[in-house]
Design a protein around this motif. Structure first.
Motif, PDB file in Angstrom:
ATOM      1  N   GLU A   1     -11.317   2.134   9.731  1.00  0.00           N
ATOM      2  CA  GLU A   1     -11.016   1.543   8.432  1.00  0.00           C
ATOM      3  C   GLU A   1     -12.198   0.744   7.894  1.00  0.00           C
TER       4      GLU A   1
ATOM      5  N   THR B   1      -7.632  -3.202  -1.805  1.00  0.00           N
ATOM      6  CA  THR B   1      -6.852  -4.396  -1.475  1.00  0.00           C
ATOM      7  C   THR B   1      -6.082  -4.202  -0.179  1.00  0.00           C
ATOM      8  N   VAL B   2      -5.425  -3.058  -0.044  1.00  0.00           N
ATOM      9  CA  VAL B   2      -4.661  -2.782   1.178  1.00  0.00           C
ATOM     10  C   VAL B   2      -5.587  -2.752   2.391  1.00  0.00           C
TER      11      VAL B   2
ATOM     12  N   ALA C   1      -6.921  -6.194   3.253  1.00  0.00           N
ATOM     13  CA  ALA C   1      -5.868  -6.995   3.872  1.00  0.00           C
ATOM     14  C   ALA C   1      -5.687  -6.622   5.344  1.00  0.00           C
ATOM     15  N   GLU C   2      -5.693  -5.336   5.618  1.00  0.00           N
ATOM     16  CA  GLU C   2      -5.534  -4.902   7.001  1.00  0.00           C
ATOM     17  C   GLU C   2      -6.725  -5.344   7.855  1.00  0.00           C
TER      18      GLU C   2
ATOM     19  N   ALA D   1      -6.151  -0.771  -5.601  1.00  0.00           N
ATOM     20  CA  ALA D   1      -5.005  -0.778  -4.694  1.00  0.00           C
ATOM     21  C   ALA D   1      -5.416  -0.378  -3.288  1.00  0.00           C
ATOM     22  N   ARG D   2      -6.225   0.680  -3.175  1.00  0.00           N
ATOM     23  CA  ARG D   2      -6.681   1.108  -1.854  1.00  0.00           C
ATOM     24  C   ARG D   2      -7.546   0.042  -1.200  1.00  0.00           C
TER      25      ARG D   2
ATOM     26  N   PRO E   1      -8.115 -11.212   0.291  1.00  0.00           N
ATOM     27  CA  PRO E   1      -7.049 -10.449  -0.361  1.00  0.00           C
ATOM     28  C   PRO E   1      -6.078 -11.394  -1.070  1.00  0.00           C
TER      29      PRO E   1
END
Length: 589
Positions: free
Chosen positions: A573, A549-550, A553-554, A546-547, A343
């Motif tokens: 997830e 990447t988030v 990252a999580e 955007a989805r 990320p």
């Protein structure tokens, strides 16, 4: 320049200068590959087969010269000699701990190197080690006089006069290390059967102490020069195999001036130059631990290194290599995949904020050279540190231009005074280069230009969702720009055609103009429809990116800090990530 082993008898001499100019590809001129052995180990020339195991008995690296040898000699020096090395600025470097080579990481980074602009190519843009990285990781000086001067075809007279060593190969800048080791008392630098590491170090230290001068004076100077040429010629400016480079020997004649040279800057120049060798050669010349710790610190999500301890010390002491027993090729592939899916938010552009610089005076001395475009010198190697490519390391937005101005030098003539041959670049160093600034308010323009120029090299597949989506997004933006230009051109032509039709007495009198108007109007409508579709596609891509990447990252954070209470959430997830990867693949299609 010549290269070879102790008794190989093979010679290769470089008699031409290779020039690289901005916006040109790699030179096709024949030149000698720079040495490719790391600090403590030699590297075999070819990448092993994918299924070849990596273990202590069958490794890609064959132990030849361990850092332990240098440490043993250093410990064998008397206090007055170690004090002189401290005054020269080598103290922090010589007290660093040995770092096991992360061969896969070094190879993966090397395959991302662009020799044209002297930078790594990653999905998030250019990235390079800087002078600040060098001084913080190694403790070597990056300020002061450039490491340059005259290169010779033969160092025989200098070696005999300054080192007291007989040299049989008259035309060479590479000398077998065995003579050096004999003169320093550590000719036998291998473990004996059943010998522990502590006993091994003690034996070598005692052997070195017995061979070195015990009092200050003229007799002690050759000892110090031999040790310095060993450290500089084998570690800082590393060579392939056994031979040690004597090119810096003229700078060691006056020992009182040795500490005034920017040895850390020379290390970086040598490293940049060696990264441009063929990717089929495993490893790089020079001080490879700089690359390892740089990657560990700036890209912690890779998980290749693990912290050893914290403290106000040169950062090489703060990390250890996390070993992996898989085959080298598989490790390299996994690192490439990891690099393509890191990320963007996990890239540490400014990792040194909050460091206790007061305890590291070598950092304070080098600060005037940080954050600048500047030419780096290591005698016949002169390369540009193009810091403008990585303004994000200064907390700024990245601007679009990255053309590399001027020339780089790599080669050696029969006898060359590089203070004259590279006078312009040397003046640049003496004036501390040029400060890097950026007026950009976002990185968007940079990413568009970067994707257009390097997309084929960087964004390679749908199984790397973030990298692929970034490439597709910026390509789509570029397509919009091109479509907008087409629409503007067609509208201008349509306006002229309408004016021409309106000026006629009747469309029936000039039916050709009416047909042209209709064709242009239809073309404008089609182009505008395509532009609208491109904008809709951009919006969709941005939402998916955007989805993704988030979520990535999580997931990365959960992998770094797994907790039992979050396992269920991680699985959910992960399923969502798999779905988004499929969606990314559809977009790529």
């Amino acid at each position: 320049m010549e290269g070879g082993g102790d008794g190989g008898g093979r010679r290769r001499m470089k008699k031409t200068i290779r020039h690289h100019q901005a916006d040109e590809g790699s030179s096709t001129a024949a030149h000698e590959d720079p040495p490719v052995a790391p600090m403590e180990e030699d590297v075999v020339a070819e990448v092993p087969d994918e299924d070849e195991p990596v273990g202590p008995k069958k490794s890609e690296l064959r132990s030849r010269l361990g850092w332990a040898v240098v440490r043993a000699i250093y410990r064998g020096l008397l206090d007055f000699q170690r004090a002189r090395l401290e005054e020269m600025g080598f103290g922090p470097f010589l007290t660093l701990d040995e770092l096991a080579p992360d061969v896969a990481l070094i190879q993966a980074l090397k395959e991302r190197w662009d020799p044209e602009c002297h930078a790594f190519l990653f999905p998030w843009g250019h990235m390079i080690p800087t002078l600040e990285d060098v001084v913080r990781i190694t403790g070597l000086r990056v300020d002061g006089q450039a490491v340059t001067g005259v290169t010779y075809t033969s160092y025989q007279e200098l070696a005999e006069r300054l080192l007291g060593l007989a040299v049989t190969r008259e035309k060479s800048s590479l000398i077998p290390r065995t003579g050096l080791q004999w003169s320093l008392g550590v000719a036998s630098a291998r473990h004996e059967t059943g010998e522990s590491q502590a006993d091994y170090m003690t034996r070598m230290t005692e052997d070195a102490r017995a061979a070195l001068a015990e009092e200050e004076g003229a007799a002690a100077d050759p000892d110090l020069r031999r040790f310095l040429i060993f450290v500089i010629g084998k570690l800082i400016l590393g060579t392939r195999g056994d031979p040690v480079s004597y090119r810096c020997l003229p700078l060691l004649e006056d020992l009182s001036s040795v500490g005034s040279y920017a040895w850390g800057a020379a290390l970086l120049a040598h490293l940049f130059d060696s990264l441009g060798t063929s990717s089929r050669v495993t490893g790089v010349a020079g001080f490879f631990p700089l690359l390892q710790v740089w990657a560990y610190h700036h890209l912690p999500s890779l998980g290749s290194g693990e912290p050893r301890w914290a403290g106000a010390v040169a950062m090489l002491r703060c990390w250890r290599f996390r070993r992996d027993e898989q085959s080298l090729r598989r490790q390299v592939t996994m690192i490439h995949d990891a690099l393509d899916s890191v990320p963007f938010g996990h890239v540490q552009w400014t990792p040194y904020v909050g460091e206790d610089d007061a305890a590291q005076p070598w950092v304070e001395r080098g600060r005037p050279y940080f954050g600048r475009d500047i030419w780096l010198h290591s005698f016949n190697t002169v390369v540009l540190l193009h810091h403008q490519l990585v303004t994000r390391t200064l907390g700024l937005h990245q601007s679009r231009p990255w053309e590399r101005p001027g020339w780089s030098f790599r080669g050696i003539q029969q006898e060359t005074d590089w203070t004259v041959r590279a006078r312009e670049q040397l003046t640049d160093w003496e004036q501390r280069g040029r400060e890097v600034v950026s007026e950009a308010t976002s990185d968007e323009d940079y990413f568009c230009a970067y994707a257009r120029r390097y997309g084929a090299q960087v964004y390679k597949g749908s199984r790397r969702p973030i990298a692929s989506l970034e490439g597709i997004l910026h390509s789509t933006i570029q397509q919009q720009d091109d479509l907008q230009a087409v629409v503007d051109q067609l509208r201008a032509k349509l306006d002229r055609a309408q004016q021409m039709v309106g000026g006629a007495s009747s469309s029936r009198e000039d039916p050709g103009r009416s047909v042209l108007e209709g064709q242009l109007a239809a073309a404008v409508a089609r182009a505008e429809d395509a532009l609208v579709q491109a904008r809709e596609r951009e919006a969709e891509l941005r939402a998916v990116l955007a989805r993704t990447t988030v979520l990535e990252a999580e997931v990365a954070e959960l992998r770094l800090r797994p907790e039992a209470a979050e396992v269920a959430r991680w699985r959910q997830e992960a399923e969502e990530a798999a779905r988004l990867r499929t969606e990314a693949g559809d977009f790529c299609t």
